[in-house]
Design a protein around this motif. Structure first.
Motif, PDB file in Angstrom:
ATOM      1  N   UNK A  69    -108.885   2.224 -62.304  1.00  0.00           N
ATOM      2  CA  UNK A  69    -108.953   1.573 -63.460  1.00  0.00           C
ATOM      3  C   UNK A  69    -109.523   0.089 -63.068  1.00  0.00           C
ATOM      4  N   UNK A  70    -108.853  -0.391 -62.023  1.00  0.00           N
ATOM      5  CA  UNK A  70    -109.389  -1.775 -61.722  1.00  0.00           C
ATOM      6  C   UNK A  70    -110.866  -1.611 -61.155  1.00  0.00           C
ATOM      7  N   UNK A  71    -111.178  -0.781 -60.492  1.00  0.00           N
ATOM      8  CA  UNK A  71    -112.521  -0.619 -60.012  1.00  0.00           C
ATOM      9  C   UNK A  71    -113.356  -0.278 -61.276  1.00  0.00           C
ATOM     10  N   UNK A  72    -113.243   0.359 -62.117  1.00  0.00           N
ATOM     11  CA  UNK A  72    -113.850   0.703 -63.475  1.00  0.00           C
ATOM     12  C   UNK A  72    -113.981  -0.479 -64.296  1.00  0.00           C
ATOM     13  N   UNK A  73    -113.150  -1.545 -64.360  1.00  0.00           N
ATOM     14  CA  UNK A  73    -113.141  -2.556 -65.124  1.00  0.00           C
ATOM     15  C   UNK A  73    -114.593  -3.373 -65.243  1.00  0.00           C
ATOM     16  N   UNK A 216    -108.676  -9.104 -55.200  1.00  0.00           N
ATOM     17  CA  UNK A 216    -109.675  -8.454 -54.670  1.00  0.00           C
ATOM     18  C   UNK A 216    -109.701  -8.457 -53.174  1.00  0.00           C
ATOM     19  N   UNK A 217    -109.153  -9.634 -52.590  1.00  0.00           N
ATOM     20  CA  UNK A 217    -108.840  -9.769 -50.983  1.00  0.00           C
ATOM     21  C   UNK A 217    -107.798  -8.866 -50.735  1.00  0.00           C
ATOM     22  N   UNK A 218    -106.679  -8.814 -51.442  1.00  0.00           N
ATOM     23  CA  UNK A 218    -105.427  -8.099 -51.231  1.00  0.00           C
ATOM     24  C   UNK A 218    -105.803  -6.425 -51.103  1.00  0.00           C
ATOM     25  N   UNK A 219    -106.756  -5.982 -52.128  1.00  0.00           N
ATOM     26  CA  UNK A 219    -106.908  -4.594 -51.999  1.00  0.00           C
ATOM     27  C   UNK A 219    -107.966  -4.209 -51.119  1.00  0.00           C
ATOM     28  N   UNK A 220    -108.888  -4.934 -50.467  1.00  0.00           N
ATOM     29  CA  UNK A 220    -109.566  -5.058 -49.340  1.00  0.00           C
ATOM     30  C   UNK A 220    -108.787  -4.775 -48.042  1.00  0.00           C
ATOM     31  N   UNK A 221    -107.447  -5.339 -48.026  1.00  0.00           N
ATOM     32  CA  UNK A 221    -106.691  -5.251 -46.862  1.00  0.00           C
ATOM     33  C   UNK A 221    -105.867  -3.870 -46.591  1.00  0.00           C
ATOM     34  N   UNK A 222    -105.787  -3.317 -48.034  1.00  0.00           N
ATOM     35  CA  UNK A 222    -104.887  -1.903 -47.954  1.00  0.00           C
ATOM     36  C   UNK A 222    -105.595  -1.001 -47.181  1.00  0.00           C
ATOM     37  N   UNK A 223    -104.486  -0.676 -45.923  1.00  0.00           N
ATOM     38  CA  UNK A 223    -105.266   0.494 -44.909  1.00  0.00           C
ATOM     39  C   UNK A 223    -103.938   1.334 -44.530  1.00  0.00           C
ATOM     40  N   UNK A 224    -104.004   2.011 -43.568  1.00  0.00           N
ATOM     41  CA  UNK A 224    -102.985   2.739 -42.824  1.00  0.00           C
ATOM     42  C   UNK A 224    -101.609   2.115 -42.740  1.00  0.00           C
ATOM     43  N   UNK A 265    -104.906  -2.428 -70.498  1.00  0.00           N
ATOM     44  CA  UNK A 265    -106.167  -1.826 -71.696  1.00  0.00           C
ATOM     45  C   UNK A 265    -107.486  -2.233 -70.895  1.00  0.00           C
ATOM     46  N   UNK A 266    -107.840  -3.362 -70.031  1.00  0.00           N
ATOM     47  CA  UNK A 266    -108.901  -3.678 -69.642  1.00  0.00           C
ATOM     48  C   UNK A 266    -109.003  -3.413 -67.871  1.00  0.00           C
ATOM     49  N   UNK A 267    -107.838  -3.325 -67.317  1.00  0.00           N
ATOM     50  CA  UNK A 267    -107.978  -3.086 -65.828  1.00  0.00           C
ATOM     51  C   UNK A 267    -107.890  -4.410 -65.137  1.00  0.00           C
ATOM     52  N   UNK A 268    -108.013  -5.447 -65.871  1.00  0.00           N
ATOM     53  CA  UNK A 268    -108.198  -6.810 -65.221  1.00  0.00           C
ATOM     54  C   UNK A 268    -106.800  -7.473 -64.454  1.00  0.00           C
TER      55      UNK A 268
END
Length: 435
Positions: A69-73, A216-224, A265-268
């Motif tokens: 949803x975030x990615x598609x916003x 967006x920086x935190x989501x970049x960091x997500x990994x194993x 509603x918006x994914x923002x």
């Protein structure tokens, strides 16, 4: 880009979401490109989140679905008020405030309106921002101060910084500020941009001052090394939202958890909160207090230097070269360390020890003699050094650890530096292992 963690106990609780950014490419501009979403689907559980009593009653959603949803916003128009609170645990700078924070990043003779210096002030204390965006070429962020205001305006090719207190103006162009040429900012194989290190994604002209910049920086960091879950629902700025929670699985980090309230509603992203493992107040808390997704008035982004204002042109400044200035990623980097670091950036010879949230960046300054004590330096600077530094020793020799509630740095007497969102003990162990 590494896959997300496998723990997804989507429970219930949460915070509201926030407005979008003035981004031009929705997937590339968010840190969750389609390739990442695809990987996440295979590694994140799909147990739906349920609302707790008293929270907004929203449809069940999994972490995977919320990330999608975030990615598609694709919201590109908004305006509102954002409250920024940062508590790194730094001592009162007192008389050092002007010397360390004033002027442009390139030197003490720079303009007080230079965004390189001004936006960095968000790293300390509480601030209220007025923000607005209308597509990829019009954004405005105003930092409200006592009887004064600082504004960063991007309108077309022009980027303006205006400090009403000093009546100074800083002007550059979007290209000079780090804007990508067409087709150059698509996500690379690791999701960080064409070259894999984030260069060319965004410059100062796309810094919106909203929770999205942090999320967006935190989501970049997500990994194993990361657990990503949905933890309920809540309201932020009057809007219903889900709460996405990111937690390190590793023991050596100082990061406790990151919570991102995502607008249902918006994914923002509407709110971003980073809490340290040590507990207490959040280190970074950024959230909308008011938001509208209506198109802002066109006049919002108009700017003409006031009569008598000192205007500094920034196109030839070294820190603007090739978009590698302090705002090259759109956000002061020290506010949110990226787990694992980015080996392609930083001092020559920089290497990353370990991985994920326990990663430590190490490099050799070549300077010998270590950090002088406060008594050797004297004055406000001496007191500041003593208030931050702790003398340590180990197999590596001797050194000084400078600490905040999130980031710690060890400077050895033989000139080596070890820094990361890790404990002091972890830094000493890394220095010992490097001997």
């Amino acid at each position: 880009m590494a896959p997300f963690g496998t723990e997804d106990r989507a429970t219930a609780a949460g915070e509201p979401a926030g407005p979008p950014h003035g981004g031009r490419r929705k997937v590339a501009r968010y840190a969750v490109p389609a390739t990442v979403v695809g990987v996440a689907a295979a590694t994140i559980g799909i147990v739906p989140a349920l609302a707790s009593s008293g929270d907004p009653d929203l449809p069940a959603i999994s972490a995977q679905q919320l990330i999608e949803k975030i990615a598609a916003s694709d919201v590109q128009q908004f305006s509102g008020t954002v409250r920024v609170n940062t508590d790194l645990g730094l001592p009162d700078l007192g008389g050092l405030a002007g010397g360390l924070g004033g002027g442009a990043a390139g030197g003490g003779d720079g303009s007080s309106a230079d965004p390189s210096a001004k936006v960095t002030e968000l790293a300390t204390g509480s601030h209220t921002l007025r923000v607005a965006a209308d597509g990829p070429d019009r954004q405005k962020v105003s930092v409200l101060e006592d009887a004064a205001e600082y504004s960063l305006i991007h309108h077309g090719k022009d980027v303006w910084g205006y400090d009403s207190k000093s009546n100074e103006v800083f002007h550059t162009t979007a290209d000079d500020a780090g804007r990508s040429a067409p087709g150059k900012d698509k996500p690379g194989k690791d999701g960080h941009g064409k070259d894999g290190h984030g260069k060319g994604e965004r410059g100062a002209e796309n810094f919106t001052g909203t929770p999205k910049d942090f999320a967006e920086q935190a989501l970049k960091a997500a990994g194993p090394t990361t657990s990503v879950t949905v933890d309920g629902t809540a309201q932020v700025a009057g809007r219903d939202a889900y709460k996405l929670v990111i937690k390190p699985k590793q023991s050596g980090t100082t990061v406790g958890a990151i919570s991102i309230a995502v607008d249902a509603g918006t994914g923002v992203p509407l709110k971003f909160t980073l809490t340290p493992k040590s507990g207490g107040a959040a280190v970074v808390d950024v959230g909308f207090t008011q938001v509208s997704f209506a198109k802002p008035a066109a006049s919002t982004f108009d700017f003409t230097p006031p009569k008598g204002a000192k205007v500094t042109e920034g196109g030839d400044r070294a820190h603007q070269d090739k978009g590698d200035g302090p705002l090259k990623g759109g956000l002061p980097e020290h506010l949110l360390p990226t787990p694992g670091g980015e080996p392609g950036r930083g001092p020559d010879g920089l290497k990353v020890i370990g991985e994920g949230w326990s990663a430590i960046a190490a490099f050799d300054t070549g300077a010998k003699g270590g950090v002088p004590s406060g008594s050797e330096v004297g004055g406000d600077l001496g007191g500041f050094l003593d208030s931050l530094g702790d003398k340590v020793s180990g197999k590596f020799g001797k050194g000084t650890v400078f600490s905040t509630r999130l980031v710690n740095a060890l400077i050895t007497d033989d000139g080596k530096v070890y820094v990361g969102a890790v404990t002091k003990d972890a830094l000493v162990e890394a220095a010992d292992a490097g001997k």
